[in-house]
Motif scaffolding. Sequence first.
Motif, PDB file in Angstrom:
ATOM      1  N   ALA A 255       0.819  -1.215   0.000  1.00  0.00           N
ATOM      2  CA  ALA A 255       0.000   0.000   0.000  1.00  0.00           C
ATOM      3  C   ALA A 255       0.851   1.264   0.000  1.00  0.00           C
ATOM      4  O   ALA A 255       0.432   2.290  -0.539  1.00  0.00           O
ATOM      5  CB  ALA A 255      -0.932  -0.012   1.203  1.00  0.00           C
ATOM      6  N   SER A 256       2.044   1.194   0.563  1.00  0.00           N
ATOM      7  CA  SER A 256       2.895   2.385   0.633  1.00  0.00           C
ATOM      8  C   SER A 256       3.340   2.861  -0.745  1.00  0.00           C
ATOM      9  O   SER A 256       3.759   4.003  -0.895  1.00  0.00           O
ATOM     10  CB  SER A 256       4.116   2.124   1.519  1.00  0.00           C
ATOM     11  OG  SER A 256       5.086   1.328   0.845  1.00  0.00           O
TER      12      SER A 256
ATOM     13  N   ARG B 248      -4.833   4.144   0.650  1.00  0.00           N
ATOM     14  CA  ARG B 248      -3.918   3.052   0.974  1.00  0.00           C
ATOM     15  C   ARG B 248      -4.557   1.967   1.837  1.00  0.00           C
ATOM     16  O   ARG B 248      -4.194   0.801   1.726  1.00  0.00           O
ATOM     17  CB  ARG B 248      -2.675   3.606   1.666  1.00  0.00           C
ATOM     18  CG  ARG B 248      -1.805   4.417   0.743  1.00  0.00           C
ATOM     19  CD  ARG B 248      -0.537   4.888   1.439  1.00  0.00           C
ATOM     20  NE  ARG B 248       0.242   5.710   0.544  1.00  0.00           N
ATOM     21  CZ  ARG B 248       0.630   6.943   0.817  1.00  0.00           C
ATOM     22  NH1 ARG B 248       0.336   7.502   1.968  1.00  0.00           N
ATOM     23  NH2 ARG B 248       1.333   7.619  -0.069  1.00  0.00           N
TER      24      ARG B 248
END
Length: 85
Positions: A29-30, A48
């Motif tokens: 997600a980062s 995210r």
Amino acid sequence: MSSSEAQILRTVLDRWKSAVDAHEPERVASYFTSDAIFQGLHPYTVGRAGVAEYYAGQPLGLTAAYDIRETRRLADDVVLGYLAV
């Protein structure tokens, strides 16, 4: 397809692949923007948290593979890619 555009995408996608392969959903997600519109095999989410939730639900042992099909440089700091994943 420009080799420099493809290399930019490979740099990002190799990091994404590494996180998917390691089953690290927060790291996956980062690599997305905080307002990313994401659609996997489920209805879409924004942000995210939805990306992390999606990848957390993927089975252990899942690995990613991708093939860059087309690239376009939309601006000096924007590259668009079309891929098969």
